[in-house]
Design a protein around this motif. Structure first.
Motif, PDB file in Angstrom:
ATOM      1  N   THR A 354       0.825  -1.210   0.000  1.00 54.64           N
ATOM      2  CA  THR A 354       0.000   0.000   0.000  1.00 54.64           C
ATOM      3  C   THR A 354       0.860   1.262   0.000  1.00 54.64           C
ATOM      4  N   ARG A 355       2.023   1.195   0.652  1.00 54.42           N
ATOM      5  CA  ARG A 355       2.931   2.357   0.639  1.00 54.42           C
ATOM      6  C   ARG A 355       3.400   2.662  -0.777  1.00 54.42           C
ATOM      7  N   GLU A 356       3.813   1.623  -1.502  1.00 51.84           N
ATOM      8  CA  GLU A 356       4.246   1.822  -2.885  1.00 51.84           C
ATOM      9  C   GLU A 356       3.072   2.243  -3.760  1.00 51.84           C
ATOM     10  N   GLY A 357       1.877   1.739  -3.430  1.00 53.25           N
ATOM     11  CA  GLY A 357       0.693   2.126  -4.191  1.00 53.25           C
ATOM     12  C   GLY A 357       0.418   3.613  -4.079  1.00 53.25           C
ATOM     13  N   ILE A 358       0.605   4.177  -2.882  1.00 50.58           N
ATOM     14  CA  ILE A 358       0.393   5.612  -2.690  1.00 50.58           C
ATOM     15  C   ILE A 358       1.377   6.416  -3.542  1.00 50.58           C
ATOM     16  N   LYS A 359       2.638   5.999  -3.535  1.00 53.09           N
ATOM     17  CA  LYS A 359       3.661   6.726  -4.300  1.00 53.09           C
ATOM     18  C   LYS A 359       3.355   6.699  -5.798  1.00 53.09           C
ATOM     19  N   LEU A 360       2.913   5.562  -6.288  1.00 57.43           N
ATOM     20  CA  LEU A 360       2.553   5.467  -7.708  1.00 57.43           C
ATOM     21  C   LEU A 360       1.331   6.319  -8.018  1.00 57.43           C
ATOM     22  N   MET A 361       0.360   6.303  -7.113  1.00 49.86           N
ATOM     23  CA  MET A 361      -0.848   7.081  -7.339  1.00 49.86           C
ATOM     24  C   MET A 361      -0.558   8.573  -7.283  1.00 49.86           C
ATOM     25  N   GLU A 362       0.416   8.985  -6.464  1.00 50.61           N
ATOM     26  CA  GLU A 362       0.781  10.399  -6.404  1.00 50.61           C
ATOM     27  C   GLU A 362       1.322  10.883  -7.747  1.00 50.61           C
ATOM     28  N   LEU A 363       2.159  10.058  -8.366  1.00 49.29           N
ATOM     29  CA  LEU A 363       2.705  10.406  -9.686  1.00 49.29           C
ATOM     30  C   LEU A 363       1.589  10.445 -10.729  1.00 49.29           C
ATOM     31  N   SER A 364       0.710   9.442 -10.672  1.00 51.63           N
ATOM     32  CA  SER A 364      -0.390   9.392 -11.635  1.00 51.63           C
ATOM     33  C   SER A 364      -1.334  10.566 -11.451  1.00 51.63           C
ATOM     34  N   LEU A 365      -1.577  10.939 -10.200  1.00 54.68           N
ATOM     35  CA  LEU A 365      -2.485  12.053  -9.926  1.00 54.68           C
ATOM     36  C   LEU A 365      -1.908  13.361 -10.442  1.00 54.68           C
ATOM     37  N   GLU A 366      -0.613  13.538 -10.265  1.00 54.38           N
ATOM     38  CA  GLU A 366       0.034  14.763 -10.763  1.00 54.38           C
ATOM     39  C   GLU A 366      -0.106  14.876 -12.277  1.00 54.38           C
ATOM     40  N   LYS A 367       0.101  13.773 -12.983  1.00 54.07           N
ATOM     41  CA  LYS A 367      -0.024  13.781 -14.450  1.00 54.07           C
ATOM     42  C   LYS A 367      -1.479  13.991 -14.870  1.00 54.07           C
ATOM     43  N   ALA A 368      -2.403  13.372 -14.134  1.00 50.27           N
ATOM     44  CA  ALA A 368      -3.819  13.522 -14.464  1.00 50.27           C
ATOM     45  C   ALA A 368      -4.279  14.961 -14.275  1.00 50.27           C
ATOM     46  N   LYS A 400      -7.957  10.115  -8.642  1.00 48.56           N
ATOM     47  CA  LYS A 400      -8.120  10.754  -7.336  1.00 48.56           C
ATOM     48  C   LYS A 400      -8.791   9.805  -6.352  1.00 48.56           C
ATOM     49  N   SER A 401      -9.815   9.106  -6.814  1.00 42.97           N
ATOM     50  CA  SER A 401     -10.496   8.130  -5.953  1.00 42.97           C
ATOM     51  C   SER A 401      -9.554   7.002  -5.558  1.00 42.97           C
ATOM     52  N   ASP A 402      -8.768   6.525  -6.521  1.00 41.74           N
ATOM     53  CA  ASP A 402      -7.805   5.462  -6.241  1.00 41.74           C
ATOM     54  C   ASP A 402      -6.737   5.937  -5.263  1.00 41.74           C
ATOM     55  N   TYR A 403      -6.368   7.193  -5.362  1.00 43.47           N
ATOM     56  CA  TYR A 403      -5.366   7.761  -4.449  1.00 43.47           C
ATOM     57  C   TYR A 403      -5.895   7.770  -3.015  1.00 43.47           C
ATOM     58  N   LEU A 404      -7.145   8.210  -2.846  1.00 45.30           N
ATOM     59  CA  LEU A 404      -7.754   8.204  -1.514  1.00 45.30           C
ATOM     60  C   LEU A 404      -7.879   6.774  -0.976  1.00 45.30           C
ATOM     61  N   SER A 405      -8.244   5.849  -1.853  1.00 45.05           N
ATOM     62  CA  SER A 405      -8.359   4.447  -1.441  1.00 45.05           C
ATOM     63  C   SER A 405      -6.999   3.892  -1.028  1.00 45.05           C
ATOM     64  N   ALA A 406      -5.942   4.318  -1.721  1.00 43.92           N
ATOM     65  CA  ALA A 406      -4.595   3.846  -1.386  1.00 43.92           C
ATOM     66  C   ALA A 406      -4.177   4.338   0.000  1.00 43.92           C
ATOM     67  N   ILE A 407      -4.509   5.597   0.322  1.00 39.71           N
ATOM     68  CA  ILE A 407      -4.190   6.128   1.657  1.00 39.71           C
ATOM     69  C   ILE A 407      -4.990   5.375   2.718  1.00 39.71           C
ATOM     70  N   TYR A 408      -6.245   5.132   2.443  1.00 38.84           N
ATOM     71  CA  TYR A 408      -7.094   4.375   3.364  1.00 38.84           C
ATOM     72  C   TYR A 408      -6.526   2.975   3.587  1.00 38.84           C
ATOM     73  N   ASP A 409      -6.161   2.312   2.505  1.00 41.07           N
ATOM     74  CA  ASP A 409      -5.612   0.950   2.601  1.00 41.07           C
ATOM     75  C   ASP A 409      -4.323   0.935   3.408  1.00 41.07           C
ATOM     76  N   TYR A 410      -3.491   1.965   3.237  1.00 45.15           N
ATOM     77  CA  TYR A 410      -2.225   2.019   3.972  1.00 45.15           C
ATOM     78  C   TYR A 410      -2.485   2.175   5.473  1.00 45.15           C
ATOM     79  N   ASN A 411      -3.361   3.109   5.844  1.00 46.68           N
ATOM     80  CA  ASN A 411      -3.661   3.307   7.263  1.00 46.68           C
ATOM     81  C   ASN A 411      -4.273   2.053   7.877  1.00 46.68           C
TER      82      ASN A 411
END
Length: 425
Positions: A354-368, A400-411
């Motif tokens: 989940t930690r790596e998922g957040i980092k990937l989603m952050e990059l994807s969110l920035e591009k989106a 954005k939704s996937d990013y929030l889900s990734a943070i939730y999954d990590y916590n």
């Protein structure tokens, strides 16, 4: 007239004072820690286990009482149908008796002491079960707390998306009027607005259900409005398997409970062996009998010994049975330790994933975000179609939704790891 006004003001002031507690009770601010504490205070299962601890403590008192003498006072009255004939005359039809009995075990082969120790172990076991339930409940509250945080953020994501699409519709209408867009472009924007409104409604309903689930666990009234102090964010942490394993083996309550059960069974084994020893007890009796209540009577003191010579092999069979129970507990302990190691490995992998998922989603969110910004500018100039912009919007919202889900999954993964370690957050 002034008197009437003054009375009205006093009535209004009283109503305000009465209403304030009611209004205050309709809203509550909670941190994650406060939510956990509230659940522990209000949960019926926790209260039930607290009472189980009290029952176990009373068992200790009962076991302790076996070390003290038992003293019984008795009195009786008997009415005879006919007065008995005595050598010196006629007796009385009334017979009154008074008695005082004392019994004190002097030696029981250690069974009283072992019974007392077992009762004390029972208290510890009840306390451990209570603590284990508390930790399970804390994890449940953390899960629901973060789920509500996520749901509320999803409402904001849906709301902002709806606002952007409403802006797209206005742009489409303006470009349609000047002939830059076709009617198809306008209809696409309008259709997407309807879908966005439905998505916003679903997000609000999801948040409402998440809040109801949390309030149910906290045992709060349905009408209470819950405001979460914490934001849905994350903090990167590192964990090592050996360190986590050491903490888990020192703090897991299920391991401690299993060890307590083993100690109780071992005491039972000692108790059963103690039955082979003789029991020595002291007893005393004082009894008075006359045609009226009196304390002028006779007393006697006895020293008794009992010893079981033969029981048909029952005690030996029970000893073998208890030894088998000990072997089973050893096997369960080995299995539990292996299961804990597996849970640790699984929890650590989930945290890493989940930690790596957040980092990937952050990059994807920035591009989106950049892509959406560029498409919005091109859309206003009529350089791209409504469909192109809506695809960019849908992509951004999904990421954005996937990013929030990734943070939730990590916590949640971190909370699960703490649960596996057997400690609070």
């Amino acid at each position: 007239m002034k008197k009437v006004k003054l009375t009205s003001l006093l009535v209004l002031f009283a109503l305000v004072i009465i209403t304030l507690p009611i209004l205050g009770a309709e809203s509550i601010k909670l941190t994650e820690e406060e939510a956990v504490e509230l659940a522990l205070e209000n949960n019926n299962q926790i209260e039930s286990l607290r009472r189980e601890v009290k029952i176990a403590e009373k068992q200790v008192d009962i076991a302790r009482s076996s070390f003290y003498p038992q003293l019984d006072l008795g009195a009786g009255y008997t009415r005879l149908g006919e007065a008995p004939e005595l050598s010196v005359g006629e007796g009385s039809q009334d017979i009154f008796t008074t008695s005082l009995d004392l019994e004190l075990p002097l030696y029981t082969g250690g069974q009283r002491s072992i019974g007392y120790q077992q009762a004390q172990k029972g208290v510890l076991a009840a306390q451990k079960e209570l603590e284990e339930k508390k930790k399970d409940l804390a994890y449940q509250v953390s899960e629901q707390y973060y789920n509500l945080l996520k749901a509320k953020d999803m409402v904001q994501v849906s709301k902002k998306s709806l606002e952007r699409i409403e802006d797209y519709v206005q742009t489409a209408e303006a470009n349609y009027e000047v002939g830059i867009f076709t009617r198809t472009n306008l209809l696409q924007a309008q259709t997407q607005k309807l879908q966005a409104e439905q998505g916003f409604l679903r997000a609000k309903n999801g948040a409402k259900l998440a809040e109801l689930a949390l309030k149910n666990t906290l045992n709060l009234p349905r009408e209470t409005e819950v405001e979460l102090v914490k934001q849905l964010d994350w903090e990167e942490k590192g964990y090592q398997f050996d360190k986590v394993k050491e903490i888990a083996f020192n703090n897991r309550l299920d391991l401690e409970l299993l060890e307590l059960n083993r100690e109780i069974v071992e005491l039972n084994l000692e108790r059963k062996k103690g039955e082979a020893h003789p029991n020595l007890f002291l007893s005393g009796n004082y009894e008075a009998q006359d045609d009226s209540f009196t304390v002028d009577g006779d007393w006697r003191v006895s020293l008794g010994l009992s010893y079981n010579l033969y029981d048909g092999g029952e005690r030996r069979a029970e000893l073998v049975q208890i030894e088998e129970e000990l072997d089973i507990l050893d096997l369960r302990s080995d299995d539990l330790k292996g299961l804990i190691e597996l849970e640790i490995e699984e929890a650590l992998l989930k945290v890493s994933e989940t930690r790596e998922g957040i980092k990937l989603m952050e990059l994807s969110l920035e591009k989106a975000e950049e892509n959406l910004k560029e498409n919005k500018a091109s859309y206003r100039q009529g350089l791209i179609t409504t469909n192109d912009l809506l695809e960019a919007e849908a992509t951004y919202q999904q990421i954005k939704s996937d990013y929030l889900s990734a943070i939730y999954d990590y916590n949640l993964a971190v909370a699960k790891l703490y649960q596996v370690k057997g400690i609070g957050r």
